[in-house]
Design an enzyme around this catalytic site. Structure first.
Site, PDB file in Angstrom:
ATOM      1  N   HIS A 147       0.720  -1.033   0.072  1.00  0.00           N
ATOM      2  CA  HIS A 147       0.071   0.041  -0.029  1.00  0.00           C
ATOM      3  C   HIS A 147       1.039   1.156   0.009  1.00  0.00           C
ATOM      4  O   HIS A 147       1.787   1.341   0.769  1.00  0.00           O
ATOM      5  CB  HIS A 147      -0.887  -0.002   1.362  1.00  0.00           C
ATOM      6  N   SER A 148       0.474   2.345  -0.824  1.00  0.00           N
ATOM      7  CA  SER A 148       1.154   3.543  -0.987  1.00  0.00           C
ATOM      8  C   SER A 148       3.010   3.435  -1.033  1.00  0.00           C
ATOM      9  O   SER A 148       3.163   2.895  -2.128  1.00  0.00           O
ATOM     10  CB  SER A 148       0.867   4.422   0.468  1.00  0.00           C
ATOM     11  N   MET A 149       3.486   3.744  -0.152  1.00  0.00           N
ATOM     12  CA  MET A 149       4.992   3.517  -0.242  1.00  0.00           C
ATOM     13  C   MET A 149       5.532   2.017  -0.500  1.00  0.00           C
ATOM     14  O   MET A 149       6.189   1.895  -1.055  1.00  0.00           O
ATOM     15  CB  MET A 149       5.693   4.095   1.093  1.00  0.00           C
TER      16      MET A 149
END
Length: 351
Positions: A147-149
């Site tokens: 998720h995300s980074m």
């Protein structure tokens, strides 16, 4: 002034537990609020037979949560910037039970060790974590979900070492974002001294600012532009807060403050597109409709077009939610992920 906050935790079994606590009122209420939140997270882990694991690295250890059978190579699940393994606590119970998941705390996050003093965090350093993980368990390949980074890290690892990954699921961060070239030097000029100051503060070993537990929830909720709901916040706070030794019934964030001032990889779009051409494996990307792109939309579309023209196994899904959709509204993406896994997860993943 005291205010009443109702927090509801919903488990995959359909039960929901409601707790009401007073925020900003008497110490007893604040203290019980913290204990209720922690007890519920621990109960959630027991219910799903989650095991805490530790992977040795040269500067300490990487912490993780192993969900599901132990005789199956897990899908390595990687959180976003300043989050931790708890980010997947509400999603994984909704996914197929015969599949394992290992959610990690990246260095400086959650219960994992910080990088050595005198250093600053860089996105590419986290690829080493995946190699240490493979070495620890003797795995030749990884299955990745991020998720995300964590999604960007998973993308970089997958595109750099496509023979070491069998499939990849990305949530709400497609690739390294393209900075405005006019703003980047000024941003670096600001971040490097800030990272240096954070490093100096770390070595002073002084306790960071602390808050009543209810305020931690509010800070996390508002600090993520409300994409982490108040009811989901304790799943992140469990691994990144500690009780103050200076102020009774107050708690502080334990993540490494150097993380706030880390810099991205900084390369340009043509490099991302070259990486995109290497993504030949089963690849699911989920984008939240009410979440920023963190760059001009044209870069996202150009990348998607490149992957689609090179990879018939690429699947792009837009979901009506916000950035932390996997934590706050996991029921909206669990059917998409489960269907992808039914198609691409192979039983020969045993180790």
């Amino acid at each position: 002034m005291a205010s009443s906050v109702a927090l509801r935790w919903t488990y995959s079994g359909g039960r929901s537990l409601l707790r009401t606590a007073t925020v900003g009122g008497g110490g007893h209420h604040r203290h019980s609020h913290h204990h209720q939140a922690h007890d519920l997270v621990e109960q959630h882990d027991r219910q799903h037979d989650v095991e805490e694991v530790r992977i040795p690295v040269p500067y300490g250890e990487i912490a993780g949560k192993w969900w599901g059978p132990k005789n199956v190579r897990p899908i390595v699940s990687i959180h976003g910037w300043q989050d931790n393994a708890g980010t997947f606590d509400r999603l994984i119970p909704l996914l197929p039970k015969h599949i394992s998941f290992l959610a990690l705390d990246l260095p400086g996050h959650g219960l994992s060790s910080r990088i050595p003093d005198g250093m600053m965090y860089h996105s590419l350093d986290n690829t080493f974590v995946l190699f240490y993980l493979m070495r620890e368990y003797g795995w030749k390949k990884l299955s990745l979900m991020g998720h995300s980074m964590g999604s960007i890290l998973s993308f970089i690892f997958t595109a750099t070492f496509p023979d070491k990954v069998d499939f990849y699921i990305g949530i709400d961060a497609l690739k390294p974002h393209i900075s405005d070239p006019h703003k980047f030097p000024g941003r670096l000029e600001k971040r490097l001294p800030q990272a240096l100051l954070a490093d100096i503060r770390n070595r002073e070993k002084s306790e960071p600012p602390s808050y009543p537990y209810g305020e931690l929830i509010e800070r996390l909720h508002l600090g993520t532009n409300k994409s982490v709901s108040r009811e989901a916040a304790p799943f992140l706070l469990y691994r990144n807060t500690r009780k103050s030794t200076l102020h009774p019934d107050r708690y502080y964030f334990t993540r490494d403050s150097r993380l706030k001032h880390s810099a991205g990889v900084g390369w340009d779009q043509p490099i991302n597109l070259e990486f995109a051409k290497r993504m030949k494996l089963p690849y699911l990307f989920i984008k939240a409709k009410h979440s920023p792109y963190y760059e001009e939309r044209k870069y996202f579309d150009e990348f998607v077009e490149t992957v689609q023209s090179n990879n018939p196994q690429f699947q792009l899904e837009f979901v009506d939610s916000t950035h932390h959709l996997h934590l706050t509204e996991p029921e909206k993406i669990s059917p998409i992920i489960s269907k992808f896994l039914e198609k691409h997860w192979k039983q020969e993943n045993e180790h």
